[in-house]
Design an enzyme around this catalytic site. Structure first.
Site, PDB file in Angstrom:
ATOM      1  N   ASP A  11     -83.491-138.395 -12.350  1.00  0.00           N
ATOM      2  CA  ASP A  11     -82.594-138.824 -13.426  1.00  0.00           C
ATOM      3  C   ASP A  11     -82.436-140.343 -13.364  1.00  0.00           C
ATOM      4  O   ASP A  11     -81.967-140.889 -12.357  1.00  0.00           O
ATOM      5  CB  ASP A  11     -81.235-138.122 -13.223  1.00  0.00           C
ATOM      6  N   ASP A 101     -84.379-139.189 -20.375  1.00  0.00           N
ATOM      7  CA  ASP A 101     -84.360-139.884 -19.088  1.00  0.00           C
ATOM      8  C   ASP A 101     -84.206-138.976 -17.876  1.00  0.00           C
ATOM      9  O   ASP A 101     -83.863-139.439 -16.800  1.00  0.00           O
ATOM     10  CB  ASP A 101     -83.236-140.933 -19.101  1.00  0.00           C
ATOM     11  N   GLU A 102     -84.436-137.679 -18.020  1.00  0.00           N
ATOM     12  CA  GLU A 102     -84.357-136.816 -16.838  1.00  0.00           C
ATOM     13  C   GLU A 102     -85.348-135.663 -16.928  1.00  0.00           C
ATOM     14  O   GLU A 102     -85.726-135.241 -18.018  1.00  0.00           O
ATOM     15  CB  GLU A 102     -82.931-136.282 -16.613  1.00  0.00           C
TER      16      GLU A 102
END
Lengths: 419, 358
Positions: A11, A101-102
């Protein structure tokens, strides 16, 4: 729970703010926020002051007088996040990206190549920092849920490995809100019964939790708290739903507001469905009712149609009917602070099966894509999509949606966040 | 023989145990050496008579699935059924089954329709059923469209069905089964069952009443409740003329569509590109692959591409008779009409799938 921990949750830290600091070195080490009227993302330096995303700018400035607001470099967000994902792909084909974003990784098959889960996590962090210049936190555990909890504990810029056998010990002292799916409402409900930590939750009887939180949530919480999670990492897994939401200050739910906001949301959801060549049968709306001096409450309503839809107008119409129904059932709550549309039960849609006009009730139903109305909407949507693909989102749209003043957050940002 | 009778009648028995649990059973009534086997869900009733060696007259209702499974599983040869008190004993070879029957007192009294009968050639009627029933809807939310319209035309009987995506019309010239201008709507499901019962050769006796219809083939009788309502005005849905006409070999077309369909996954349509002396059929499924095939064809009109649901298209071509079929089209959005070449008694109309660019 046999076997070493090989599920990773990676993350990126304060992603949008970190990108801004990467692009403009003069911002590094400073409290910054991405956004304008509202904080869309805050750097860790700003978070230390209590600045959080979703906060009005005025409020954030009070907490942190030196806070600097910067505009968003949307194209860069997507590009850099894709580079990070490419790094993850080097370690295993089993990468499940769950937002910009993860991502989850299953490295069970890669340990003989790169070393154990912790070693791989360490190499990922080093490479992302060196090659892209962004901080990333990684959690390593035996299940997806635990890996995600671990990455949250690891933040900022850290690594946490939960060894098998120590799961319960690791979870016990942590606050319940770290569990997947525990929002403010569930947290408050649990707090009212004296449950603040995951350990206390795990010690609660499952039946009692179900009666407190409802069947589905209660069962899930009980399982997660005791680390029962059988979901596997699904690479390239297509989303099972497509949604968009819009939060705003407490506003009187007038017909104009609903039409503008829902039209805008339907436009985004429909556009994304069509780009993906998909349609969905179930349309769900969420309405957050607000009242001065009271905590808000959320209502969810859904309708399942006979056939999958992706048409903007149809989504807007169905959503509006659902929201009006929800509001009519709560006449004491005339104000709203959030509206959301999501479409699920998704299937591939590569054309629309046209229908004969058989004059029975169904054939004139505009929610049927093959009806004359449905077919006309399809044609309009495809023209709009084609123009946008060439000239950008703002080039064309439905009157009343593109022209509306509503929406302080740029659509490009919403698109990234919801993708 | 008993296994077949139980299986056939059992198809009309309901799978759901709703208000009337006894409807999940088949009723067996012995009268001399005649055993009648009945299954019904109140909408559809199937009754068969089989010749048996009877000892004592009487009746019983057995769970349909169970009875059929038991008798089917027994070794070939004689099956004995004996009713005693609360049990029914079924035996065959060295196997013994004891089954609790359902209450025969609860079994509904089924009236046989008394309207005048028409006799039809079973083979031709069976073919007509297979050609038309496929276009009927199976969506209970659109009850009218689940029926097949039987209407009296000047020169005979006409059968029509549509699910709003396709429309099938079959004429049986010379068959005066209905009074002048009489129209009845027979459930497609019942006619689908009837099509299974109609073999070659024998005659079929049809009775069309106001509320029920019955069909007799040999010793089997199927009775169905009619659907109440106004069937769509299908005549206005059939285009008067078409600028484009394609003629192609039927079996070659079927084989080609079936092959190309392999790459038409997840509700992807197949595209028919018509022009010159070829028909090009193709399909593309995103992230999977594509397929295409060319066929020799005769074409008159303006070159065009029309996309169809492959299953609907296959169903239509299958239903057409003769060596060649014709496909009449206007454009990618208007109904297309399939016919067997030189077969004026049948048409299958289908709506295209609208794809980008059309």
């Amino acid at each position: 729970m046999a076997g070493p921990p090989t599920i990773l949750h990676a993350d990126l830290d304060a992603f949008y703010a970190s990108v801004e600091q990467l692009l403009d070195p003069s911002l590094r080490g400073l409290p910054i926020a991405v956004g304008g009227g509202i904080v869309l993302a805050a750097s860790y330096e700003a978070k230390r002051f209590g600045v959080a995303s979703g906060m009005p700018a005025s409020c954030a400035r009070q907490l942190c007088p030196t806070l600097r607001f910067v505009g968003g470099h949307f194209a860069e967000y997507q590009r850099l996040a894709d580079l990070v994902m490419a790094v993850l792909d080097d370690f295993t084909p089993l990468v499940q990206r769950i937002s910009i974003d993860e991502a989850f990784l299953d490295v069970t098959g890669s340990v003989h190549l790169f070393g154990d889960g912790g070693t791989i996590a360490d190499r990922i962090r080093t490479r992302v920092r060196a090659e892209i210049g962004l901080p990333i936190s990684v959690g390593v555990a035996t299940t997806k849920h635990l890996a995600k909890v671990a990455s949250q504990v690891a933040k900022p810029d850290g690594l946490v490995v939960v060894e098998p056998g120590t799961e319960a010990e690791f979870l016990a002292p942590l606050p319940v809100h770290l569990l997947w799916g525990v929002g403010p409402v569930t947290e408050a409900k649990l707090a009212s019964r004296g449950i603040a930590t995951i350990g206390q939750l795990a010690g609660s009887e499952e039946g009692w939790l179900r009666s407190l939180l409802g069947q589905a949530v209660g069962t899930k919480m009980s399982h997660l708290a005791s680390n029962r999670d059988h979901r596997s990492v699904k690479p390239g897994g297509r989303a099972s739903s497509v949604g968009a939401q819009s939060g705003f200050g407490r506003t009187l739910a007038t017909a104009e507001l609903l039409r503008a906001v829902l039209g805008h949301l339907a436009d985004r959801v429909g556009g994304r469905l069509r780009v993906a060549g998909r349609g969905g049968r179930t349309v769900t709306v969420r309405v957050r009712l607000a009242k001065l001096g009271t905590s808000s409450r959320s209502i969810t309503r859904s309708r399942t149609l006979d056939q999958p839809v992706a048409a903007t107008r149809t989504l807007a119409d169905v959503a509006e009917t659902l929201v009006l129904g929800a509001l009519a059932d709560h006449p004491d709550w005339p104000e709203v602070s959030l509206l959301a549309i999501s479409v699920s039960n998704l299937v591939a849609v590569s054309g629309i099966q046209l229908e004969l006009e058989t004059t029975d009730r169904a054939s004139s139903d505009p929610t049927r894509p093959g009806s004359a109305t449905g077919s006309a909407r399809w044609a309009v949507d495809h023209s709009v999509d084609a123009v946008r693909a060439k000239f950008g989102r703002a080039a064309v749209g439905y009157a009343g949606v593109t022209l509306s003043e509503y929406g302080s957050v740029p659509d490009e940002f919403r698109e990234l966040a919801e993708r | 023989m008993l296994a077949d009778a139980l299986g056939t009648a059992g198809r009309a028995a309901t799978g759901r145990t709703g208000a009337l649990p006894v409807l999940s059973g088949v009723r067996l009534v012995l009268d001399g050496n005649q055993l009648s086997v009945t299954g019904t869900d109140l909408d559809l009733t199937i009754q068969l008579t089989v010749e048996v060696g009877g000892e004592a007259d009487g009746g019983v209702v057995l769970p349909a699935r169970l009875a059929s499974d038991i008798v089917r599983s027994l070794p070939a040869g004689k099956v004995e059924l004996e009713v005693s008190d609360d049990n029914v004993h079924v035996s065959g070879g060295r196997s013994q089954f004891t089954v609790r029957p359902l209450s025969i007192d609860d079994y509904p009294k089924l009236a046989a329709p008394t309207t005048s009968a028409t006799t039809l050639p079973a083979a031709e009627f069976g073919e007509a059923l297979r050609q038309v029933v496929r276009a009927a809807s199976t969506d209970d939310a659109r009850p009218i469209l689940t029926g097949v319209l039987f209407s009296a035309e000047e020169d005979g009987l006409r059968m029509v069905a549509t699910d709003s995506y396709r429309l099938a019309v079959r004429d049986l010239p010379g068959q005066q089964a209905l009074a002048n201008a009489q129209r009845v709507l027979v459930p497609g499901r019942a006619l689908g069952e009837l099509a299974r019962l109609v073999g070659g050769g024998a005659d079929l006796v049809m009775r069309l009443g106001d509320r029920d219809a019955s069909f007799e083939v040999g010793s089997t009788r199927l009775t169905t409740r009619l659907i109440d309502g106004e069937f769509p005005n299908y005549r206005q849905l059939i285009p008067a003329d078409h600028p484009n006409l394609l003629t192609v070999e039927r079996d070659a077309l079927l084989d080609a569509i079936r092959r190309v369909k392999i790459l038409a996954r997840e509700s992807t349509p197949v595209r028919l590109a018509m022009g010159g002396e070829t028909l090009r059929i193709s399909a593309i499924t995103q992230d999977v692959g594509n397929a295409s095939e060319e066929l020799d064809a005769e074409f008159r009109g303006t070159d065009l591409v029309v996309a169809f649901n492959p299953d609907y298209l296959i169903a239509g071509v299958e239903a057409c008779t003769g060596e060649h079929v014709t496909l009449a089209t206007r454009d990618g959005m208007k109904p297309a009409v399939l016919r067997g070449q030189d077969a004026a008694d049948y048409l299958y109309l289908l709506m295209p799938v609208r794809v980008p660019g059309s």
